[in-house]
Design an enzyme around this catalytic site. Structure first.
Site, PDB file in Angstrom:
ATOM      1  CB  CYS A  27      -0.966  -0.046   1.195  1.00 47.26           C
ATOM      2  SG  CYS A  27      -2.268   1.192   1.100  1.00 47.26           S
TER       3      CYS A  27
ATOM      4  CG  HIS B 186      -3.272  -3.697   3.366  1.00 48.54           C
ATOM      5  ND1 HIS B 186      -2.306  -2.983   4.025  1.00 48.54           N
ATOM      6  CD2 HIS B 186      -3.963  -2.799   2.631  1.00 48.54           C
ATOM      7  CE1 HIS B 186      -2.409  -1.698   3.710  1.00 48.54           C
ATOM      8  NE2 HIS B 186      -3.408  -1.563   2.861  1.00 48.54           N
TER       9      HIS B 186
ATOM     10  CD  GLU C 192      -0.443  -5.463   5.898  1.00 51.12           C
ATOM     11  OE1 GLU C 192      -0.484  -6.060   4.807  1.00 51.12           O
ATOM     12  OE2 GLU C 192      -0.680  -4.236   5.998  1.00 51.12           O
TER      13      GLU C 192
END
Lengths: 81, 223
Positions: free
Chosen positions: B85, B194, B196
């Site tokens: 990002c 994302h 994560e």
């Protein structure tokens, strides 16, 4: 003391959704003249002394390094009278 | 195996990135934007967020942080770097990756679970996947529209440098549905969504994002 202005615009081929949104808002307010709107940034830089050619070249270098992203943006450096 | 996670002023997802690193069994090392010392890490993650308030352009100021000078130098000689990002935006501003991320075409900030198709499984960060795998991970950004000139796009397509594409409707106006890209060497990867945030079904839509972190671990262990 002099004022140097750097105008930064997205390159013509890069989509400008913000400019498009502004362009779409104008006719809603009765302003029907615009066939296209593109939005950019303006930097006003004050310096001590004269805006010499060497100084303008230095500002251009700063514009290329930080103020504009040459991948998507063009810029123009000029002295404000 | 030490993976550094950089914190800039305004980073948001550094803790989740560190958690993902620990989840796959690697050691997470906190790197500070003002410190050019990389503390001997084997790889670096540039997390999501709004570094330096996204002032000027997203990533434009972070790119000149002291820690970035070291990362840019080492990335050019093979240090694995994953930019997620805002981290992807920093990598583009650093010219470690081509192109730029611009305002979403519909102007809205997006926050949704997004299906991606993996297009390249030979990078340092995607070897745990197979080409064609579809994964669902969160997408959340205001300026995630990948833009570049036609020549760059042709090179990205021709050289297999596109790592992942959006599946379904184009969420943000990215050219050729590009969600992530890599450099020629495959050590630097930028990804708008994302991974994560998708390492555990308890806290994310899936555990599909884990592959990015197991990939780098496997690469390091096999070295």
């Amino acid at each position: 003391m002099a004022k140097i202005v750097v105008d930064v615009m997205l390159k013509p081929e890069i989509l400008d959704p913000q400019g498009q949104a502004v362009g779409a808002a104008l006719p809603r307010l009765g302003f029907t003249f615009a066939t296209s709107v593109r939005q950019g940034k303006r930097f006003e830089i004050e310096i001590d002394g004269e805006a010499t050619q060497a100084m303008l070249a230095e500002v251009s270098r700063a514009a290329e390094t930080l103020l504009a992203n040459p991948v998507i943006e063009n810029f123009v450096v000029r002295v404000e009278k | 195996m030490k993976i550094g996670v950089v914190t800039f002023p305004g980073s948001l997802d550094d803790r989740d990135a560190a958690r993902a690193v620990r989840t796959v069994g690697a050691e997470s090392i906190a790197l500070w934007h003002g410190d050019s010392d990389l503390h001997g890490v084997d790889a670096v993650i540039l997390p999501g967020g709004f570094s330096y308030g996204d002032y000027l352009r997203c990533g434009a100021i972070s790119r000149f942080a002291p820690v970035m000078s070291s990362i840019i130098e080492k990335a050019k000689t093979g240090l694995p770097v994953l930019g997620i990002c805002n981290g992807f935006q920093v990598l583009c501003e650093s010219h470690l990756l081509p192109g730029a991320l611009t305002r979403n075409h519909a102007l809205h900030f997006l926050c949704s679970d997004q299906t991606l198709k993996i297009e390249n499984s030979s990078t340092a960060w995607t070897s745990s996947y197979q080409v064609g795998d579809e994964i669902v991970i969160p997408l959340k950004n205001g300026e995630g529209s990948f833009q570049c000139d036609d020549a760059t796009l042709a090179r990205l397509e021709g050289d297999g440098l596109i790592v992942a594409r959006y599946v379904g409707e184009n969420p943000n106006g990215s050219r050729n549905m590009i969600a992530g890209i890599t450099n020629e060497r495959g050590n630097v990867v930028g990804l708008m969504p994302h991974p994560e945030h998708a390492i555990d079904p308890l806290t994310g839509p899936s555990a599909d994002g884990l592959g990015f972190f197991t990939s780098i671990l496997n690469q390091m262990v096999s070295k």
